[in-house]
Every structure is written in structure tokens, then in C-alpha cells.
Design a protein around this motif. Structure first.
Motif, PDB file in Angstrom:
ATOM      1  N   VAL A  10       3.325   6.109   2.689  1.00 50.67           N
ATOM      2  CA  VAL A  10       2.091   6.914   2.773  1.00 50.67           C
ATOM      3  C   VAL A  10       1.360   6.881   1.431  1.00 50.67           C
ATOM      4  O   VAL A  10       0.131   6.736   1.377  1.00 50.67           O
ATOM      5  CB  VAL A  10       2.423   8.369   3.189  1.00 50.67           C
ATOM      6  N   ASN A  13      -0.398   3.616   0.873  1.00 52.49           N
ATOM      7  CA  ASN A  13      -1.597   3.535   1.718  1.00 52.49           C
ATOM      8  C   ASN A  13      -2.746   4.352   1.131  1.00 52.49           C
ATOM      9  O   ASN A  13      -3.899   3.917   1.129  1.00 52.49           O
ATOM     10  CB  ASN A  13      -1.252   4.020   3.127  1.00 52.49           C
ATOM     11  N   ASP A  14      -2.418   5.538   0.622  1.00 54.94           N
ATOM     12  CA  ASP A  14      -3.451   6.375   0.000  1.00 54.94           C
ATOM     13  C   ASP A  14      -4.085   5.646  -1.186  1.00 54.94           C
ATOM     14  O   ASP A  14      -5.315   5.635  -1.345  1.00 54.94           O
ATOM     15  CB  ASP A  14      -2.833   7.696  -0.491  1.00 54.94           C
ATOM     16  N   ARG A  16      -4.126   2.472  -1.748  1.00 54.89           N
ATOM     17  CA  ARG A  16      -4.851   1.309  -1.266  1.00 54.89           C
ATOM     18  C   ARG A  16      -6.256   1.708  -0.775  1.00 54.89           C
ATOM     19  O   ARG A  16      -7.242   1.017  -1.053  1.00 54.89           O
ATOM     20  CB  ARG A  16      -4.047   0.711  -0.120  1.00 54.89           C
ATOM     21  N   ILE A  17      -6.329   2.809  -0.058  1.00 58.62           N
ATOM     22  CA  ILE A  17      -7.627   3.252   0.460  1.00 58.62           C
ATOM     23  C   ILE A  17      -8.537   3.692  -0.687  1.00 58.62           C
ATOM     24  O   ILE A  17      -9.722   3.373  -0.714  1.00 58.62           O
ATOM     25  CB  ILE A  17      -7.431   4.376   1.500  1.00 58.62           C
ATOM     26  N   ASP A 210      -8.384  13.792   5.880  1.00 55.84           N
ATOM     27  CA  ASP A 210      -7.195  13.446   6.681  1.00 55.84           C
ATOM     28  C   ASP A 210      -6.809  14.609   7.591  1.00 55.84           C
ATOM     29  O   ASP A 210      -6.345  14.402   8.716  1.00 55.84           O
ATOM     30  CB  ASP A 210      -6.010  13.101   5.765  1.00 55.84           C
TER      31      ASP A 210
ATOM     32  N   LEU B  88      -9.689   1.052   7.017  1.00 53.45           N
ATOM     33  CA  LEU B  88      -8.769  -0.072   7.191  1.00 53.45           C
ATOM     34  C   LEU B  88      -9.143  -0.845   8.457  1.00 53.45           C
ATOM     35  O   LEU B  88      -9.796  -0.302   9.343  1.00 53.45           O
ATOM     36  CB  LEU B  88      -7.326   0.422   7.338  1.00 53.45           C
ATOM     37  N   PHE B  96       0.334   0.208   9.182  1.00 52.35           N
ATOM     38  CA  PHE B  96       0.604   1.469   8.467  1.00 52.35           C
ATOM     39  C   PHE B  96       1.322   2.466   9.367  1.00 52.35           C
ATOM     40  O   PHE B  96       2.373   2.996   9.020  1.00 52.35           O
ATOM     41  CB  PHE B  96      -0.682   2.098   7.928  1.00 52.35           C
TER      42      PHE B  96
END
Lengths: 377, 309
Positions: A10, A13-14, A16-17, A210, B88, B96
Motif C-alpha cells: 500500500v 502504491n501511495d 507511486r501515485i 481515498d 492508475l 495493486f
């Protein structure tokens, strides 16, 4: 192990965003660098030192010790101009009063006035000041060794004693070694300010979005626990702050010869500070339901904390009362620790109090953010 | 496979689930119908593990569904919200979300590619999801819940707000998932969706199941009666009072509200008499519809409300 893997999944991913956002690098890198250059040049203007530091000595002394003392000041890096009255223009000025010799012979203390023109180089002034301390020490030492006799005559007849007293100036570890100005101040200051701003804004908004989009809720459909989700969000924002600091410090090192003193300790300060800000960002993101509110609140808090905390100008130059109030700002403690490392060559013991405050703040804010962390509106 | 017993959940004074009980077998697709506030989403949320403080038991293959978090690997949930990352692309979203489950990385990539085929998004796999239409997003939303091959799939109104083509596609997926052995519960407002998709239908309201069974079994509940729906400008009390003495003997007053009333009639030949009575009482009826027995009439009979309510 699987829990840790999910948390890191997680977190990655955070990050990356956040990094994938087109404006991310502008706000985390380009804009802070602009700040660094702007404020760095402003502070740097008065900080450059000429090769030779000139000083005008107004010698009003009626006796022989004035000339003797002036002779001790002279050194290749300091150009001494002697005059009998104060000139209208000067960069640095020393006044030897009419009773300079009389007071020495009477063994009485005396004060010497050393002035610096407001915009003249502080580094040059520091060099002259150092030379003055050396001259005072040499004069006093020679007086003790040779008494009130005619030292000049004595030394002319005995050249082997001329340099018998050598004075070496060395700043103790806790005194200022570099004038706190220029890029060495603005790079850490801007870094601290923008960690606050960007972690709070990006971190807060993404937590809120989110939650509103149901992503936090959906994450809990997986084997990830609510506690794991909170830790993942905290970790993502913390790494974002660290990443930003590393980028700005690297740019500072490469392009502006940034000197952080003890680098591992400086990074430790940044790490603890970023953790506190990460917790604050999750807290803000959990409380707020509108993006505008998060931006407004974050910009307000970050700028207030930055101004109070000494990110824009060294805290050493603000009045004591303001410095006392500034302690409410997390940035104050981070800048205090970084100043001690950068300008005072401090070690762990010197920054331990500031680290303790930041660490306590990080723990308290993490606990509060954990309590406030919401999965749904 | 799934056994829910006496599940009760309240929000303050509002009882969302009231001693709710249900069994579900492997490969069974259960359509859960109910008006807004019936408790459908609360049920899904409890089963998904995101709502706590309830009483009752939920077991899955004899084990509590909430025994430990590893049970979540067996559960797939498709929420009503389009909960994924718009920035994404579709493939990265699947990787993911799938990465949160105990699926080997290599299998995950293969499974994601397969699912993109199933939801007809293969050619858009590398495109940011924010560029997708509502229907494409719904399909991706569904695919995310299937990635780890769950044994129990929960879908909360998976077809809300999308075009017919996307709706058909999602219902096809639900059917095929059930055929592959996954137990499925899906909630909806749309009667037509459950009619063609589910092996069993449950109608719930006020936190309880009012009736459940196959479509035919449910229709038998209203028998052979037609439903007559009146709309107009009349008061509920006046309408009830006007038809009071006609009720019984093949005529049943199902629901009455100001301006809207429903009757079940065994013989449509009785309708003129009803109309005469309403005109005599000067009740302004502006429209009348006769509906043959269907799931909607069952729903109306059981809940006293239309699904639109």
C-alpha cells in the motif's frame, strides 16, 4: 511477514501515485529550489568575505600603548588604516580612547568600541574581531612577561623574544563557526517548510480522497487490518517527506555546497520531523472533508510554523520573546537541531533535547491521528 | 457453505438488520432485493468485515467468517462505490488490488490479464482509468473483486448507473462466477436483473428476509391475482374507507398512500365496480395500471412499497 508485505504494498502504491502526479515535482522540488535560490542569495549578499578585511583604527591614545597595540593587530589578512578621528565612511572601525595607555598602566579595565557598517561583510568582521582578541591576548601576555619597561626597545635588542608569546584563536565547539546565513540556512529551512506543506497537503488530500471514494473501505475487504492500513498510510507520507528532503539536500550539496555538519544526525532530525508531519497529515486528512480546507489549513500551518520556527531567517536574530513563542512550532525544534549541527558543529548530545521534543510530538500526533483515522465519512 | 444466523445490527434506534438469517450453497447466486434502507448494504458490510458491533453468527464452511483475517482471502467484495485509483491504468489497478491477497505475483499477472479479457477491457489495459466511461469503470470495479478467485462473492448494487451493454456484461460475469462454483450474493434495485441471473431470490425489508426462493416460488406467493395500481390526487384514508366494504372475496388492498394505492384482484372484472366506488366518493384517480403477477407484484405485496421507493 504477510502483514508487512501488505503494508509496504500500500505504501509503495501511495508513493507511486504521488510521484506520478505531474505537479508533484514542481511543488516538491522546483518550487522549493526557487525558494532556496531566492532566500539563499538574499542572505548570502552580506556574507561573502573580501580577501583582505580592512579596519580603520581611530587612535586617540595619549600614550605609547596605542601604537604598540595597533602593531599587534597587523597581519596579512587584515588591512589596518590608522587615523585620529572617526571617518564618515568605513566598513569596520576600532576606537582606542585617549586614556587607553593610562588605563593599561593603571591596571584598570577598559572597553574598546568595535563597529561594523550594517551591510559590510559579517565574515570579514569576524576575522578582524578574531585578530583583535589575538592582539589583546598578546599585549596582555607581554605585559605580564616584561612589566612596564619599554618593550619595543627591549624587543629591538632581543629579537629572539619577539614572538615568544603566540596566541592562537580557536572557537570552542559550542560557539558559532560559520555565520548562519546563505544557503546553509535556506536549504534546511526551505526543506523543513516544504516537508510540512507538501506532506500535509498531498498526504492529507489523498487520505481524504481515498476515504471519500471508498478506497480505504475497500482496502479493508482484503486481509489488511485497520491498524496495518493506518501504518501504511503513515509510512507513505513519511517516505514522501524523506524523499523530498533527500532530493533538496542533494541539490544543495551539488549546486550550493551545502554543509550539514553531521549528515547522519541531520537526516535523523529530518526523519523524526517528517514522521510528526506524516501523522499530522493523516490527522488532517481524517478530519477534513474538503480539499480546499486541507490546502488552506496546510498552507497556513506550514507558513506559520516556518516563519516562527526559523525557516525563513535564523532564529538567532529574532527577539527573545519571539524565540520563546516559536517553541510551539515543530519547525523550531528541527531548525534548532539543524543549526546546532551546521553552524555549531554539534553532536548528538547537543541535538538530543530537540530530538526528544520532535520524537514526543511524533508519538503524540501518531496516537491522535490513529484515533481520528476514519475509513468512511 | 455460508450460514448466517440471527444477525442483528442497530445504528442508534434504527435497526438495520433484525435477526437476519440466511444459508447459501456453493455455486448458488442469491439476488437480494430490497428498497432503500432495507439493510442490504449493512449486510454486505458486515460480511465484508468493515462493520462491527453486531450480534449473531456468520460461518463459512463451518468456520466463523471473522475468525482471522486470512479468511478474507476467500471473500471477494464488489462495493457500490467505484473504489479504485483513477490515476492508475486498469492493469496496474488490478495488480495493486490483487497484491493485497495471498496470490503469487506470476499468477496475479496472468489472472489480471484474463479478467481484463472477461470484462472486455484488454485493449484499454494501459489507459488511465480516469478516461474510462461509467460502464467500463463498473466492469473494472467488478473485476477487482474477482482477482483472487474468491469462494464467496458479495456485490453491492454492481450495475448502478451504467448502460445496458455494461449491465449485461456484468450480469454475465455474475452468472459465470456462480457456474464456476463461487457462492454469490448480490444486491440490487432492479427486478429484471435478478430474474435472469439468480438461482435464488430473497426479498428483504426492515432488516429481515420477507420471502425467498426461486422466481416461480415467489410468484406463487401472490397467487394468480393481478395488481391494480391507482394514482391521482386522493387521501389515503379516504381511499381505504371507500373500498372498505369491497375488500375480501378476491380483492385485497395491498398498499395505500396519499395519491398512490395498490389492490390485488383475482378477477379484473371487479375493477369497474371499484372505479364506480371511487368516482362516487369523488376521489380523483388520474391513472390506473393493471399488472400481471411478477416479481414486482410479489415485492409490492410483501413490502407494501415499490422498489423505486
Amino acid at each position: 511477514m504477510r502483514t508487512l508485505r501488505r503494508i509496504l504494498h500500500v505504501t509503495a502504491n501511495d508513493l507511486r501515485i504521488m510521484v506520478g502526479d505531474k505537479v508533484f515535482f514542481f511543488w516538491t522540488l522546483a518550487f522549493p529550489v526557487l525558494f532556496i535560490v531566492l532566500f539563499g542569495l538574499v542572505f548570502k549578499a552580506g556574507a561573502s568575505a573580501p580577501d583582505v578585511a580592512e579596519v580603520v583604527v581611530v587612535n586617540q591614545d595619549q600614550g605609547r600603548w596605542g601604537a604598540y597595540f595597533i602593531d599587534k593587530i597587523k597581519t596579512p589578512g587584515v588591512a589596518v588604516t590608522v587615523t585620529d578621528k572617526e571617518p564618515e565612511a568605513y566598513n569596520r572601525l576600532l576606537v582606542l580612547p585617549p586614556d587607553f595607555s593610562a588605563r593599561i598602566e593603571a591596571r584598570r579595565d577598559q572597553a574598546l568600541a568595535f563597529k561594523k557598517r550594517e551591510n559590510a561583510s559579517a565574515r570579514a568582521a569576524a576575522r578582524v574581531e578574531t585578530r583583535l582578541y589575538q592582539a589583546i591576548a598578546r599585549t596582555l601576555s607581554e605585559l605580564i612577561l616584561y612589566g612596564d619597561g619599554d618593550l619595543t626597545k627591549f624587543l629591538d635588542g632581543h629579537p629572539e623574544f619577539r614572538d615568544i608569546v603566540l596566541v592562537e584563536s580557536r572557537f570552542p565547539p559550542k560557539t558559532v563557526s560559520v555565520v548562519p546565513s546563505g544557503f546553509d540556512h535556506t536549504i534546511p529551512g526551505t526543506t523543513i517548510q516544504f516537508i510540512m506543506m507538501m506532506v500535509m497537503i498531498y498526504g492529507g488530500i489523498s487520505v481524504m480522497e481515498d476515504r471519500k471514494k471508498g478506497i480505504l473501505g475497500r482496502l479493508l475487504f482484503s486481509p489488511l487490518s485497520p491498524g496495518g492500513l493506518f501504518r501504511a498510510k503513515l509510512l507513505g507520507r513519511w517516505l514522501m517527506g524523506l524523499l523530498q528532503a533527500l532530493m533538496l539536500f542533494a541539490i544543495g550539496k551539488i549546486f550550493f555546497r551545502l554543509n550539514l555538519g553531521n549528515v547522519p544526525l541531520a537526516l535523523l532530525v529530518i526523519a523524526v520531523f517528517a514522521l510528526a508531519m506524516s501523522a499530522l497529515s493523516v490527522f488532517i486528512g481524517s478530519l477534513c472533508t474538503k480539499e480546499d480546507l486541507i490546502i488552506g489549513l496546510s498552507v497556513l500551518l506550514a507558513n506559520l510554523f516556518a516563519a516562527l520556527g526559523g525557516c525563513w531567517w535564523p532564529n538567532e536574530i529574532v527577539p527573545p520573546a519571539v524565540r520563546t513563542v516559536a517553541r510551539i512550532s515543530p519547525a523550531y525544534w528541527a531548525m534548532d537541531a539543524l543549526h546546532k549541527l551546521t553552524f555549531f558543529r554539534g553532536g548528538f548530545a547537543d541535538i538530543a533535547p530537540a530530538l526528544a521534543v520532535l520524537g514526543t510530538l511524533a508519538i503524540v500526533l501518531t496516537a491522535v491521528a490513529g484515533k481520528a483515522f476514519r475509513i468512511r465519512d | 457453505m455460508l450460514e448466517i444466523k440471527n444477525l442483528t445490527k442497530s445504528y442508534g434506534d434504527v435497526v438495520a438488520l433484525d435477526r437476519f438469517s440466511l444459508d447459501l450453497k456453493k455455486g448458488e447466486v442469491l439476488g437480494l432485493l430490497g428498497p432503500n434502507g432495507a439493510g442490504k448494504t449493512t449486510l454486505i458490510s458486515i460480511l465484508a468485515g468493515t462493520v462491527r458491533d453486531f450480534t449473531g453468527t456468520v460461518t463459512f464452511e463451518g468456520r466463523s467468517l471473522f475468525a482471522d483475517r486470512s479468511m478474507k482471502n476467500r471473500l471477494g467484495v464488489v462495493p457500490q462505490d467505484m473504489a479504485f485509483y483513477d490515476d492508475l491504468n486498469a492493469m496496474d489497478n488490478l495488480l495493486f488490488w490483487g497484491g493485497l491477497y495471498d496470490v503469487p505475483r506470476a499468477d496475479l499477472k496472468r489472472r489480471a490479464a484474463e479478467l481484463l479479457e472477461v470484462v472486455e477491457l484488454s485493449d484499454r489495459a494501459k489507459e488511465p482509468v480516469k478516461n474510462f466511461s461509467g460502464g467500463m469503470k463498473r466492469r473494472l470495479n467488478t473485476a477487482i473483486g474477482l482477482l483472487h478467485k474468491p469462494d464467496l462473492l458479495l456485490l453491492d448494487e454492481p450495475t448502478v448507473g451504467i448502460d445496458v451493454q455494461a449491465k449485461v456484461s456484468i450480469l454475465d460475469i455474475i452468472r459465470s462466477v456462480g457456474a464456476a462454483g463461487t457462492a454469490v450474493i448480490f444486491t440490487t434495485h432492479q427486478l429484471a436483473e435478478v430474474e435472469g441471473t439468480c438461482s435464488r431470490i430473497a426479498i428483504m425489508d426492515h432488516g429481515r428476509i420477507l420471502a425467498q426462493g426461486t422466481l416461480d416460488a415467489l410468484i406463487r406467493i401472490v397467487g394468480e391475482k393481478d395488481i391494480v395500481e391507482f394514482t391521482g390526487e386522493f387521501a389515503a384514508a379516504a381511499f381505504s374507507e371507500a373500498l372498505q366494504d369491497l375488500a375480501g372475496d378476491g380483492l385485497e388492498l395491498l398498499s395505500v398512500a396519499d395519491g398512490l394505492a395498490s389492490l390485488a384482484v383475482a378477477d379484473t372484472g371487479r375493477i369497474p365496480k371499484v372505479m364506480d366506488r371511487l368516482f362516487q366518493r369523488k376521489l380523483a384517480v388520474t391513472d390506473m395500471k393493471i399488472k400481471t403477477p411478477s416479481l414486482e407484484t410479489v415485492f409490492l405485496k410483501l413490502t407494501g412499497r415499490s422498489l423505486r421507493d
